[in-house]
Design an enzyme around this catalytic site. Structure first.
Site, PDB file in Angstrom:
ATOM      1  N   GLY A  17       0.819  -1.205   0.000  1.00  0.00           N
ATOM      2  CA  GLY A  17       0.000   0.000   0.000  1.00  0.00           C
ATOM      3  C   GLY A  17       0.852   1.254   0.000  1.00  0.00           C
ATOM      4  N   GLY A  19       0.716   5.495   1.154  1.00  0.00           N
ATOM      5  CA  GLY A  19       0.016   6.556   1.871  1.00  0.00           C
ATOM      6  C   GLY A  19       0.737   7.862   1.639  1.00  0.00           C
ATOM      7  N   GLY A  22       4.507   7.556   2.859  1.00  0.00           N
ATOM      8  CA  GLY A  22       5.456   6.597   2.308  1.00  0.00           C
ATOM      9  C   GLY A  22       4.773   5.336   1.838  1.00  0.00           C
ATOM     10  N   VAL A  24       4.000   1.066   2.303  1.00  0.00           N
ATOM     11  CA  VAL A  24       3.902  -0.045   3.254  1.00  0.00           C
ATOM     12  C   VAL A  24       4.320  -1.332   2.540  1.00  0.00           C
ATOM     13  CG1 VAL A  24       2.387  -1.299   4.841  1.00  0.00           C
ATOM     14  CG2 VAL A  24       1.986   1.137   4.413  1.00  0.00           C
ATOM     15  N   ASP A 143      -8.910  10.517  12.942  1.00  0.00           N
ATOM     16  CA  ASP A 143      -8.977  10.171  11.516  1.00  0.00           C
ATOM     17  C   ASP A 143      -9.668   8.817  11.345  1.00  0.00           C
ATOM     18  OD1 ASP A 143      -8.569  10.653   8.814  1.00  0.00           O
ATOM     19  OD2 ASP A 143      -6.598   9.697   8.798  1.00  0.00           O
TER      20      ASP A 143
HETATM   21  P1  ATP Z   1      -2.236   8.179   5.227  1.00  0.00           P
HETATM   22  O1  ATP Z   1      -0.831   8.373   4.820  1.00  0.00           O
HETATM   23  O2  ATP Z   1      -3.065   9.392   5.106  1.00  0.00           O
HETATM   24  O3  ATP Z   1      -2.330   7.507   6.558  1.00  0.00           O
HETATM   25  P2  ATP Z   1      -3.094   5.681   4.197  1.00  0.00           P
HETATM   26  O4  ATP Z   1      -3.879   5.296   5.410  1.00  0.00           O
HETATM   27  O5  ATP Z   1      -3.677   5.241   2.904  1.00  0.00           O
HETATM   28  O6  ATP Z   1      -2.855   7.204   4.148  1.00  0.00           O
HETATM   29  P3  ATP Z   1      -0.939   4.010   5.079  1.00  0.00           P
HETATM   30  O7  ATP Z   1      -1.346   3.991   6.497  1.00  0.00           O
HETATM   31  O8  ATP Z   1       0.489   4.197   4.763  1.00  0.00           O
HETATM   32  O9  ATP Z   1      -1.626   5.127   4.289  1.00  0.00           O
HETATM   33  O10 ATP Z   1      -1.446   2.644   4.431  1.00  0.00           O
HETATM   34  C1  ATP Z   1      -1.559   2.448   3.044  1.00  0.00           C
HETATM   35  C2  ATP Z   1      -2.244   1.125   2.747  1.00  0.00           C
HETATM   36  O11 ATP Z   1      -1.364   0.048   3.120  1.00  0.00           O
HETATM   37  C3  ATP Z   1      -3.515   0.849   3.556  1.00  0.00           C
HETATM   38  O12 ATP Z   1      -4.643   1.378   2.936  1.00  0.00           O
HETATM   39  C4  ATP Z   1      -3.561  -0.672   3.576  1.00  0.00           C
HETATM   40  O13 ATP Z   1      -4.142  -1.147   2.383  1.00  0.00           O
HETATM   41  C5  ATP Z   1      -2.079  -1.041   3.599  1.00  0.00           C
HETATM   42  N1  ATP Z   1      -1.619  -1.333   4.968  1.00  0.00           N
HETATM   43  C6  ATP Z   1      -1.173  -0.444   5.882  1.00  0.00           C
HETATM   44  N2  ATP Z   1      -0.817  -1.044   7.022  1.00  0.00           N
HETATM   45  C7  ATP Z   1      -1.035  -2.359   6.837  1.00  0.00           C
HETATM   46  C8  ATP Z   1      -0.881  -3.541   7.663  1.00  0.00           C
HETATM   47  N3  ATP Z   1      -0.420  -3.462   8.911  1.00  0.00           N
HETATM   48  N4  ATP Z   1      -1.206  -4.741   7.149  1.00  0.00           N
HETATM   49  C9  ATP Z   1      -1.689  -4.821   5.883  1.00  0.00           C
HETATM   50  N5  ATP Z   1      -1.871  -3.770   5.059  1.00  0.00           N
HETATM   51  C10 ATP Z   1      -1.558  -2.557   5.514  1.00  0.00           C
END
Ligand code: ATP
Ligand code: MG
Length: 169
Positions: A17, A19, A22, A24, A143
């Site tokens: 993923g 965000g 950065g 994930v 959030d």
């Molecule tokens: P923001 O940067 O505003 O928080 P975001 O929530 O989309 O945006 P991230 O928290 O970096 O960004 O997560 C991006 C995506 O990565 C998530 O939508 C999810 O699909 C995946 N993801 C994040 N953490 C995990 C995890 N622990 N296990 C599985 N997938 C994850």
């Protein structure tokens, strides 16, 4: 304050993923083979006070929290997998996407096979219970939305993304 880990002890896998802060990645523990998730920040080595403050807040909050419907924090590294000065937060890996994806699938009458009305109730109760726990600990998530609720192997919910959270005094 919170547990430091060595990224050398993990192998970086596929991107799961993206965000605003950065990328994930799925990672594997070299010793146990356990699969985890690594949130790799890209802009935190910059002398950007606001980002660093948000980041420290996220780490601090994650490391303090313990609840079945709040994502489990594993540790933090100040350097990334490439040895650069960019921070990495490791948490448990949740394999079944976000509640938002499930709501979209339900809207198309095509929910995951393992989904049921019981899972709907477990998600409602789990998120409510997580929020009650956070509030009892003077934490405001700020959030809360379906994108920030990840689903475990049983489709039980885990509240995540405390980047905007705040501890109320
Ligand atoms: P923001 O940067 O505003 O928080 P975001 O929530 O989309 O945006 P991230 O928290 O970096 O960004 O997560 C991006 C995506 O990565 C998530 O939508 C999810 O699909 C995946 N993801 C994040 N953490 C995990 C995890 N622990 N296990 C599985 N997938 C994850
Ligand atoms: Mg998120």
């Amino acid at each position: 304050m919170c547990e430091f880990l060595k990224v050398e002890n993990y192998t970086k896998g596929s991107c799961i993923g993206k965000g605003s802060f950065g990328i994930v990645y799925k990672i594997a523990d070299n010793k146990t083979g356990e699969i985890l998730a690594a949130k790799c920040f890209m802009n935190l080595a910059e002398p950007d006070y606001v980002n660093k403050l948000d980041f420290r807040r996220e780490i601090y909050l994650l490391s303090q929290l313990k609840h079945p419907s709040v994502i489990k924090y594993i540790g933090y590294s100040p350097t990334n997998f490439e040895g650069l000065n960019f921070s990495v937060i490791v948490t448990e890996y949740l394999p079944n996407g976000t509640l938002k994806q499930i709501l979209e699938q339900l809207h198309r009458s095509n929910p995951p096979e393992k989904w049921s009305e019981t899972k709907t109730l477990i998600n409602i109760f789990g998120v409510a219970s997580a929020m009650s726990y956070l509030h009892a600990n003077n934490v405001l998530h700020r959030d809360l939305k379906p994108e920030n609720i990840l689903e475990d192997e049983h489709y039980y919910p885990k509240v995540t993304d405390f980047g905007l959270s705040k501890i109320e005094n």
